[in-house]
Enzyme design. Structure first.
Site, PDB file in Angstrom:
ATOM      1  N   CYS A 116      19.410  30.976 -67.856  1.00 51.45           N
ATOM      2  CA  CYS A 116      19.976  30.906 -66.502  1.00 51.45           C
ATOM      3  C   CYS A 116      19.175  30.012 -65.558  1.00 51.45           C
ATOM      4  O   CYS A 116      19.613  29.744 -64.438  1.00 51.45           O
ATOM      5  CB  CYS A 116      20.117  32.300 -65.909  1.00 51.45           C
ATOM      6  SG  CYS A 116      21.401  33.248 -66.720  1.00 51.45           S
ATOM      7  N   HIS A 256      20.596  31.992 -57.925  1.00 53.24           N
ATOM      8  CA  HIS A 256      21.351  32.205 -59.170  1.00 53.24           C
ATOM      9  C   HIS A 256      22.213  33.452 -59.004  1.00 53.24           C
ATOM     10  O   HIS A 256      21.768  34.463 -58.456  1.00 53.24           O
ATOM     11  CB  HIS A 256      20.372  32.361 -60.335  1.00 53.24           C
ATOM     12  CG  HIS A 256      21.042  32.759 -61.604  1.00 53.24           C
ATOM     13  ND1 HIS A 256      22.109  32.063 -62.121  1.00 53.24           N
ATOM     14  CD2 HIS A 256      20.812  33.793 -62.473  1.00 53.24           C
ATOM     15  CE1 HIS A 256      22.507  32.637 -63.245  1.00 53.24           C
ATOM     16  NE2 HIS A 256      21.740  33.698 -63.473  1.00 53.24           N
ATOM     17  N   ASN A 286      28.565  35.591 -63.476  1.00 59.03           N
ATOM     18  CA  ASN A 286      27.382  34.809 -63.822  1.00 59.03           C
ATOM     19  C   ASN A 286      27.786  33.688 -64.778  1.00 59.03           C
ATOM     20  O   ASN A 286      28.077  33.954 -65.941  1.00 59.03           O
ATOM     21  CB  ASN A 286      26.339  35.737 -64.454  1.00 59.03           C
ATOM     22  CG  ASN A 286      25.049  35.009 -64.803  1.00 59.03           C
ATOM     23  OD1 ASN A 286      24.975  33.786 -64.745  1.00 59.03           O
ATOM     24  ND2 ASN A 286      24.030  35.768 -65.179  1.00 59.03           N
TER      25      ASN A 286
HETATM   26  O1  UT7 Z   1      21.267  35.863 -65.379  1.00 56.98           O
HETATM   27  C1  UT7 Z   1      20.259  36.142 -66.292  1.00 56.98           C
HETATM   28  C2  UT7 Z   1      19.456  37.303 -65.908  1.00 56.98           C
HETATM   29  N1  UT7 Z   1      20.241  38.504 -65.933  1.00 56.98           N
HETATM   30  C3  UT7 Z   1      20.179  39.370 -64.933  1.00 56.98           C
HETATM   31  O2  UT7 Z   1      19.530  39.110 -63.957  1.00 56.98           O
HETATM   32  C4  UT7 Z   1      20.890  40.691 -65.095  1.00 56.98           C
HETATM   33  C5  UT7 Z   1      19.994  41.817 -64.665  1.00 56.98           C
HETATM   34  N2  UT7 Z   1      20.556  43.133 -64.878  1.00 56.98           N
HETATM   35  C6  UT7 Z   1      21.597  43.634 -64.172  1.00 56.98           C
HETATM   36  O3  UT7 Z   1      22.208  42.920 -63.381  1.00 56.98           O
HETATM   37  C7  UT7 Z   1      21.952  45.094 -64.301  1.00 56.98           C
HETATM   38  O4  UT7 Z   1      20.930  45.732 -65.025  1.00 56.98           O
HETATM   39  C8  UT7 Z   1      23.309  45.364 -65.006  1.00 56.98           C
HETATM   40  C9  UT7 Z   1      24.449  44.926 -64.099  1.00 56.98           C
HETATM   41  C10 UT7 Z   1      23.373  44.612 -66.318  1.00 56.98           C
HETATM   42  C11 UT7 Z   1      23.450  46.858 -65.260  1.00 56.98           C
HETATM   43  O5  UT7 Z   1      23.322  47.578 -64.048  1.00 56.98           O
HETATM   44  P1  UT7 Z   1      22.306  48.815 -63.935  1.00 56.98           P
HETATM   45  O6  UT7 Z   1      22.446  49.353 -62.572  1.00 56.98           O
HETATM   46  O7  UT7 Z   1      20.958  48.336 -64.359  1.00 56.98           O
HETATM   47  O8  UT7 Z   1      22.920  49.829 -64.959  1.00 56.98           O
HETATM   48  P2  UT7 Z   1      22.193  50.524 -66.193  1.00 56.98           P
HETATM   49  O9  UT7 Z   1      22.072  49.583 -67.325  1.00 56.98           O
HETATM   50  O10 UT7 Z   1      20.976  51.239 -65.711  1.00 56.98           O
HETATM   51  O11 UT7 Z   1      23.276  51.613 -66.557  1.00 56.98           O
HETATM   52  C12 UT7 Z   1      23.577  52.726 -65.704  1.00 56.98           C
HETATM   53  C13 UT7 Z   1      24.707  53.529 -66.314  1.00 56.98           C
HETATM   54  C14 UT7 Z   1      24.483  53.862 -67.769  1.00 56.98           C
HETATM   55  O12 UT7 Z   1      25.006  55.139 -68.018  1.00 56.98           O
HETATM   56  P3  UT7 Z   1      24.046  56.437 -68.067  1.00 56.98           P
HETATM   57  O13 UT7 Z   1      23.057  56.165 -69.140  1.00 56.98           O
HETATM   58  O14 UT7 Z   1      23.439  56.527 -66.699  1.00 56.98           O
HETATM   59  O15 UT7 Z   1      24.993  57.550 -68.347  1.00 56.98           O
HETATM   60  C15 UT7 Z   1      25.298  52.855 -68.501  1.00 56.98           C
HETATM   61  O16 UT7 Z   1      25.711  53.276 -69.786  1.00 56.98           O
HETATM   62  O17 UT7 Z   1      25.915  52.777 -66.268  1.00 56.98           O
HETATM   63  C16 UT7 Z   1      26.477  52.696 -67.579  1.00 56.98           C
HETATM   64  N3  UT7 Z   1      27.148  51.408 -67.712  1.00 56.98           N
HETATM   65  C17 UT7 Z   1      28.413  51.208 -67.316  1.00 56.98           C
HETATM   66  N4  UT7 Z   1      29.327  52.020 -66.756  1.00 56.98           N
HETATM   67  C18 UT7 Z   1      30.524  51.501 -66.451  1.00 56.98           C
HETATM   68  C19 UT7 Z   1      26.662  50.258 -68.201  1.00 56.98           C
HETATM   69  N5  UT7 Z   1      27.592  49.283 -68.122  1.00 56.98           N
HETATM   70  C20 UT7 Z   1      28.682  49.847 -67.584  1.00 56.98           C
HETATM   71  C21 UT7 Z   1      29.972  49.365 -67.241  1.00 56.98           C
HETATM   72  N6  UT7 Z   1      30.847  50.220 -66.689  1.00 56.98           N
HETATM   73  N7  UT7 Z   1      30.322  48.076 -67.454  1.00 56.98           N
END
Ligand code: UT7
Length: 331
Positions: A116, A256, A286
């Site tokens: 990225c 970004h 993204n």
């Molecule tokens: O561009 C290159 C660099 N990349 C980035 O900068 C991305 C950085 N990361 C992020 O933007 C975020 O971590 C994400 C958007 C990918 C995920 O958001 P988060 O707030 O970190 O969610 P999480 O991974 O901590 O997941 C929280 C919960 C989980 O459920 P439990 O374990 O709390 O029951 C996930 O399983 O949300 C669940 N979850 C979803 N729920 C509904 C994960 N993806 C989804 C989804 N829809 N698409």
């Protein structure tokens, strides 16, 4: 003698017509519009559906848009740099094909891959060639067909990424406009958190890797988020400090577009109000190497000659950094 700086003198952009909305994603994986919107800021993304079309298809469109707007011939371009994490093919530079297709017959061309941060690093490369006096017109394109490496059954990645391309032209400037300063970083510790396991030299593609879906993007979102939030804010604050820029001096942040929460944290740290923050993540998601030039494409009409813009990016590798640039024209 006055120092020659490297200024952006034109921009172009292209996104595919096909819109993949959160509502449609709800029918594909276990997710919902509310979760995606609050956690990422994304509402929809564009997907390239044309058959046999790769990243070059979009890169060519963005470059042609730029050439038309700038009113120059492609044959005047000295160098074509394509920043991309999704080249048309693993071998054979996408940039060489793009250069030939647009008619940049006097240019040499190659690709730059830093996930990225590809476009941000590309700005540094392009500007260096101009500042050295070696070349006069450098075309930098950021383009990615992320849909080609995303598993649309994996809700943790398929909601994030989209396809698109943007292009900028760097030319010499004698008024002190253009790239002023850069702070670029990398740390290989990050490669475990955001990667494609198979298809490279460690693990060549095989039936086994396909079966295991190792040719798709894997992301440990939480870990990447943690690093991205602190590092993007750190480098943006650092570049302001190093150049004695107050929040009043900064006209725009061009961050970004990975997650609205990361963007907000960066803007907060810099003390910037939301109206100074370029944002299109809601419409494109993204697009990896295309986020920064697509921002310029979308905001071009609002940019004024002399505006101070801070660019910031964070990506796989890890790779990250910020660039301070003075805008060089009114459109
Ligand atoms: O561009 C290159 C660099 N990349 C980035 O900068 C991305 C950085 N990361 C992020 O933007 C975020 O971590 C994400 C958007 C990918 C995920 O958001 P988060 O707030 O970190 O969610 P999480 O991974 O901590 O997941 C929280 C919960 C989980 O459920 P439990 O374990 O709390 O029951 C996930 O399983 O949300 C669940 N979850 C979803 N729920 C509904 C994960 N993806 C989804 C989804 N829809 N698409």
């Amino acid at each position: 003698m006055k120092k020659t700086t490297a200024a952006i003198t034109a921009v172009g952009g292209y996104v595919p017509d096909f819109v993949l909305s959160n509502k449609v994603l709800e029918t594909m994986v276990d997710t919902n519009d509310e979760w995606i919107t609050t956690r990422t800021g994304i509402k929809e993304r564009r997907i390239l559906k044309e058959e046999n079309a790769g990243t070059s298809f979009m890169a060519i469109k963005a470059a042609e848009d730029l050439l038309e707007k700038r009113g120059i011939e492609a044959s005047e371009i000295d160098f074509v740099l394509v920043a991309t994490a999704t080249p048309d093919m693993p071998v054979a530079a996408t940039a060489a094909y793009v250069a030939s297709e647009i008619g940049a017959v006097n240019a040499f061309a190659y690709d730059l891959q830093a996930a990225c941060s590809s476009f941000l690093y590309g700005m540094s490369t392009a500007a260096s060639y101009i500042e050295s006096g070696r070349y006069k017109k450098v075309l930098l394109i950021g383009a990615d067909k992320m849909s080609s490496i995303i598993d649309y059954t994996d809700r943790t990645t398929c909601i994030i990424f989209g396809d698109g391309a943007g292009a900028v032209l760097f030319e010499p400037n004698e008024e002190g406009l253009g790239l002023q300063d850069e702070y670029l970083r990398s740390d290989g510790i990050g490669r475990q958190f955001l990667k494609i396991d198979a298809g490279g030299s460690i693990l060549p593609a095989s039936e086994e890797t396909i079966k295991n879906k190792q040719h798709y993007v894997y992301q440990d979102g939480k870990s990447v988020f943690k690093f991205a939030v602190s590092n993007m804010a750190d480098v943006s604050a650092l570049i302001m400090e190093r150049n004695n820029l107050t929040k009043e001096d900064v006209h725009w942040l061009a961050p970004h577009q990975a997650n609205k929460r990361i963007i907000d944290a960066t803007a907060n740290r810099m003390g910037l109000e939301a109206d100074k923050v370029m944002m299109n993540i809601d419409r494109y998601g993204n697009t990896t190497s295309a986020t920064l030039p697509l921002l310029l494409h979308d905001y071009e009409k609002q940019l004024k000659k002399g505006d101070n813009i801070i660019f910031a990016a964070f990506g796989g590798g890890f790779t990250w950094g910020s660039i301070y640039l003075k805008w060089a024209y009114n459109s």
